[in-house]
Design an enzyme around this catalytic site. Structure first.
Site, PDB file in Angstrom:
ATOM      1  N   GLY A  15      91.363   4.586  20.321  1.00 24.83           N
ATOM      2  CA  GLY A  15      91.557   3.443  19.437  1.00 24.83           C
ATOM      3  C   GLY A  15      92.145   3.831  18.104  1.00 24.83           C
ATOM      4  O   GLY A  15      93.062   3.177  17.593  1.00 24.83           O
ATOM      5  N   CYS A  42      87.346   9.883  25.395  1.00 19.08           N
ATOM      6  CA  CYS A  42      88.024   9.666  26.676  1.00 19.08           C
ATOM      7  C   CYS A  42      88.832  10.884  27.095  1.00 19.08           C
ATOM      8  O   CYS A  42      88.712  11.367  28.219  1.00 19.08           O
ATOM      9  CB  CYS A  42      88.930   8.447  26.586  1.00 19.08           C
ATOM     10  SG  CYS A  42      89.837   8.125  28.112  1.00 19.08           S
ATOM     11  N   CYS A  47      86.470  10.108  30.072  1.00 12.60           N
ATOM     12  CA  CYS A  47      87.191   9.550  31.227  1.00 12.60           C
ATOM     13  C   CYS A  47      88.107  10.540  31.921  1.00 12.60           C
ATOM     14  O   CYS A  47      88.063  10.700  33.145  1.00 12.60           O
ATOM     15  CB  CYS A  47      88.036   8.348  30.800  1.00 12.60           C
ATOM     16  SG  CYS A  47      87.390   7.372  29.442  1.00 12.60           S
ATOM     17  N   LYS A  50      86.390  13.846  33.345  1.00 13.36           N
ATOM     18  CA  LYS A  50      85.459  13.402  34.397  1.00 13.36           C
ATOM     19  C   LYS A  50      86.218  12.979  35.643  1.00 13.36           C
ATOM     20  O   LYS A  50      85.833  13.322  36.759  1.00 13.36           O
ATOM     21  CB  LYS A  50      84.618  12.251  33.866  1.00 13.36           C
ATOM     22  CG  LYS A  50      83.707  11.616  34.908  1.00 13.36           C
ATOM     23  CD  LYS A  50      83.341  10.210  34.505  1.00 13.36           C
ATOM     24  CE  LYS A  50      84.564   9.313  34.505  1.00 13.36           C
ATOM     25  NZ  LYS A  50      84.273   7.945  33.977  1.00 13.36           N
ATOM     26  N   TYR A 177      76.754   4.006  34.753  1.00 13.40           N
ATOM     27  CA  TYR A 177      77.960   4.542  35.393  1.00 13.40           C
ATOM     28  C   TYR A 177      78.081   6.048  35.225  1.00 13.40           C
ATOM     29  O   TYR A 177      78.490   6.751  36.162  1.00 13.40           O
ATOM     30  CB  TYR A 177      79.205   3.818  34.869  1.00 13.40           C
ATOM     31  CG  TYR A 177      79.629   4.162  33.462  1.00 13.40           C
ATOM     32  CD1 TYR A 177      80.613   5.120  33.232  1.00 13.40           C
ATOM     33  CD2 TYR A 177      79.081   3.510  32.358  1.00 13.40           C
ATOM     34  CE1 TYR A 177      81.024   5.425  31.948  1.00 13.40           C
ATOM     35  CE2 TYR A 177      79.477   3.814  31.078  1.00 13.40           C
ATOM     36  CZ  TYR A 177      80.451   4.769  30.878  1.00 13.40           C
ATOM     37  OH  TYR A 177      80.853   5.082  29.594  1.00 13.40           O
ATOM     38  N   ILE A 178      77.694   6.593  34.078  1.00 17.14           N
ATOM     39  CA  ILE A 178      77.813   8.036  33.873  1.00 17.14           C
ATOM     40  C   ILE A 178      76.859   8.778  34.808  1.00 17.14           C
ATOM     41  O   ILE A 178      77.225   9.787  35.418  1.00 17.14           O
ATOM     42  CB  ILE A 178      77.543   8.398  32.400  1.00 17.14           C
ATOM     43  CG1 ILE A 178      78.619   7.787  31.499  1.00 17.14           C
ATOM     44  CG2 ILE A 178      77.506   9.915  32.213  1.00 17.14           C
ATOM     45  CD1 ILE A 178      78.379   8.003  30.018  1.00 17.14           C
ATOM     46  N   GLU A 181      78.224   8.576  38.419  1.00 20.21           N
ATOM     47  CA  GLU A 181      79.434   9.368  38.595  1.00 20.21           C
ATOM     48  C   GLU A 181      79.114  10.848  38.693  1.00 20.21           C
ATOM     49  O   GLU A 181      79.600  11.546  39.596  1.00 20.21           O
ATOM     50  CB  GLU A 181      80.403   9.090  37.442  1.00 20.21           C
ATOM     51  CG  GLU A 181      81.042   7.715  37.530  1.00 20.21           C
ATOM     52  CD  GLU A 181      81.835   7.327  36.306  1.00 20.21           C
ATOM     53  OE1 GLU A 181      82.626   6.373  36.387  1.00 20.21           O
ATOM     54  OE2 GLU A 181      81.666   7.963  35.240  1.00 20.21           O
ATOM     55  N   GLY A 262      72.653   6.232  28.002  1.00 16.03           N
ATOM     56  CA  GLY A 262      73.306   5.344  27.042  1.00 16.03           C
ATOM     57  C   GLY A 262      74.039   6.124  25.967  1.00 16.03           C
ATOM     58  O   GLY A 262      73.943   7.355  25.882  1.00 16.03           O
ATOM     59  N   HIS A 436      99.419  -5.031  55.988  1.00 15.45           N
ATOM     60  CA  HIS A 436      98.658  -4.371  57.054  1.00 15.45           C
ATOM     61  C   HIS A 436      99.335  -3.073  57.486  1.00 15.45           C
ATOM     62  O   HIS A 436     100.558  -2.983  57.506  1.00 15.45           O
ATOM     63  CB  HIS A 436      98.583  -5.327  58.248  1.00 15.45           C
ATOM     64  CG  HIS A 436      97.781  -4.810  59.397  1.00 15.45           C
ATOM     65  ND1 HIS A 436      96.396  -4.764  59.394  1.00 15.45           N
ATOM     66  CD2 HIS A 436      98.174  -4.295  60.590  1.00 15.45           C
ATOM     67  CE1 HIS A 436      95.985  -4.258  60.541  1.00 15.45           C
ATOM     68  NE2 HIS A 436      97.036  -3.955  61.284  1.00 15.45           N
ATOM     69  N   GLU A 441      94.026  -5.596  52.196  1.00 20.19           N
ATOM     70  CA  GLU A 441      94.318  -6.853  52.879  1.00 20.19           C
ATOM     71  C   GLU A 441      93.058  -7.702  53.078  1.00 20.19           C
ATOM     72  O   GLU A 441      93.150  -8.914  53.272  1.00 20.19           O
ATOM     73  CB  GLU A 441      94.994  -6.589  54.224  1.00 20.19           C
ATOM     74  CG  GLU A 441      94.104  -5.952  55.267  1.00 20.19           C
ATOM     75  CD  GLU A 441      94.841  -5.708  56.597  1.00 20.19           C
ATOM     76  OE1 GLU A 441      95.398  -6.691  57.132  1.00 20.19           O
ATOM     77  OE2 GLU A 441      94.842  -4.558  57.070  1.00 20.19           O
TER      78      GLU A 441
END
Length: 447
Positions: A15, A42, A47, A50, A177-178, A181, A262, A436, A441
């Site tokens: 950022g 990140c 990110c 990882k 999520y961490i 993962e 967290g 396909h 699909e």
């Protein structure tokens, strides 16, 4: 007043870098201070590295599956040091590119800690005082480390990228999520993984069916889970191993403990009180829709505001800040329908409302589910099943949520998220001819 800079950014994460270079492109005199490495969480310790570990972990099953596809694969061994060092080298390369981007936009990079001394004042670690018309706080967040006897023997995701060896047994605290993962990563690298959580729910913000499927698959793979337990203490034994004592289950012997419970905003010692910048009970900088704090000259973006802790959101906020303050183009971030993913094993992804959220918000809700085995898994002899789910407003037929778990789910969801954001209907999904044979699909074949 004459200021040294038009903009001084504290924190060169995703950022902060975006805000710096776009503001400079609009003609602002910009400096950005970073006490660690340019690129932030990140790029340096989140990110990107990882995801590279996730790629490395996938080879464990891919090499096994290759034999079913006719490849004569010899017995393979894994070298953690090779992967670790290659990942860290890639991180260094990316830091160089980020720094080069700032240099190309004539942004001054100050590689030291900076703190706020007032509405327009900044003090650098070397003792220099500088001024800026506008200050942007983009210091991000860091992993939460719990407080209990022996907690110092644990690590966080920051240190996971620098381990000397893969632990034979690892306890991972948390179920977000961490945690999930790294549970998948370490498991594929050969660790015995135990995930412990103080509640009985993992990935709370995701759709219940999707997270239940991940739990089922993870247990089948051999990952252990301990729910409704809390840490009591950690003892370090003479041989370097750890004994983890918890309330709610028997002690666990481990070689490493990782906290993934967290992240908290980085504001300690930043001097925000000197400018009367308001923070909330979680230590986050309070900002308005234009990223402006309670001090008119100080703004904040990214994880330090604790709004949505995602790198793409921080980048959008940095862009919006620069356009609004220096580009004469008032811009605000739309926080609706933000797609997200968990790079677990297998990965999952979601956008829009979960079924539960839709039922609480809308009148009538319809759900469409496809539960199937990916073609590759069928030939490989794996019973692991994927699950795709559409959540539909029963009155308008609009698809308000898509949730999925299975190979390449995040890659597929990115395009599907456009449809949810655009407000397309289930009938419009049905009108699309299936591509396909693909897993994707299934999104247009649910009836």
């Amino acid at each position: 007043m004459n200021f040294d800079y038009d903009l001084f950014v504290i924190g060169a994460g995703s950022g902060g870098v975006r805000a710096s270079r776009v503001s400079a492109a609009h003609g602002a005199r910009v400096a950005v201070a970073e006490e660690h490495k340019v690129g932030g969480t990140c790029v340096i310790r989140g990110c990107v590295p990882k995801k590279l570990l996730v790629y490395g972990a996938h080879f464990a099953e891919d090499l096994q599956d290759a034999r079913r596809f006719g490849w004569e694969v010899p017995e393979c061994s894994f070298n953690w040091v090779t992967l670790r060092d290659n990942v860290l080298s890639e991180v260094d390369r990316l830091e160089g590119l980020y720094t080069q981007t700032l240099d190309n936009h004539h942004v001054e990079v100050v590689k030291q800690r900076a703190t706020v001394t007032g509405p327009n004042g900044i003090r650098l670690a070397d003792g220099r005082d500088v001024t800026a018309k506008t200050i942007l706080i983009a210091t991000g967040a860091r992993p939460v480390v719990p407080t209990f006897p022996g907690a110092e023997h644990g690590i966080t995701s920051n240190e996971a990228f620098h381990l000397e060896a893969v632990p034979k047994r690892i306890v991972i605290a948390g179920a977000g999520y961490i945690a999930n993962e790294f549970a998948g990563i370490f498991h594929q690298f050969g660790s015995h993984v135990t995930v412990v959580n103080r509640s009985d729910v993992l990935l709370r913000s995701y759709d219940a069916q999707i997270r239940d499927r991940l739990l089922q698959i993870s247990v089948t793979k051999g990952i252990d889970f301990r729910f409704n337990v809390t840490f009591e203490r950690i003892e370090k034994n003479g041989d370097g191993t750890l004994t983890v004592h918890m309330n709610g289950c028997d002690p666990i012997e481990a070689d490493a403990v990782m906290y993934a419970i967290g992240r908290q905003p980085n504001i300690e010692g930043l001097g925000l009180e000197t400018a009367e910048v308001e923070t909330d009970s979680h230590g986050a900088v309070v900002v308005n829709a234009d990223n402006q704090s309670s001090c008119d000259s100080i703004y904040a973006i990214g994880d330090v505001t604790n709004r949505v802790q995602l790198t793409p959101v921080a980048i959008r906020e940095g862009q919006a800040f620069a356009e609004t303050v220096f580009g004469n183009n008032p811009t605000r971030v739309d926080y609706g329908c933000i797609p997200s993913a968990v790079f677990s094993h297998p990965p999952l992804a979601g956008v829009g409302m979960t079924e539960s959220q839709a039922r609480d918000t809308l009148g009538t809700v319809k759900t469409f589910v496809s539960d199937f085995r990916a073609m590759k898994n069928v030939l490989a002899g794996r019973n692991e099943r994927s699950l795709y789910k559409l959540v539909v407003d029963g009155e308008t037929d609009r698809v308000v949520g898509i949730h999925m778990i299975g190979p390449d789910a995040p890659e597929i969801l990115q395009a599907a998220a456009i449809a949810v954001k655009a407000g397309l209907t289930k009938a419009q999904f049905d009108e699309v001819v299936a591509l396909h044979p693909t897993m994707a699909e299934e999104l247009v074949l649910m009836r």
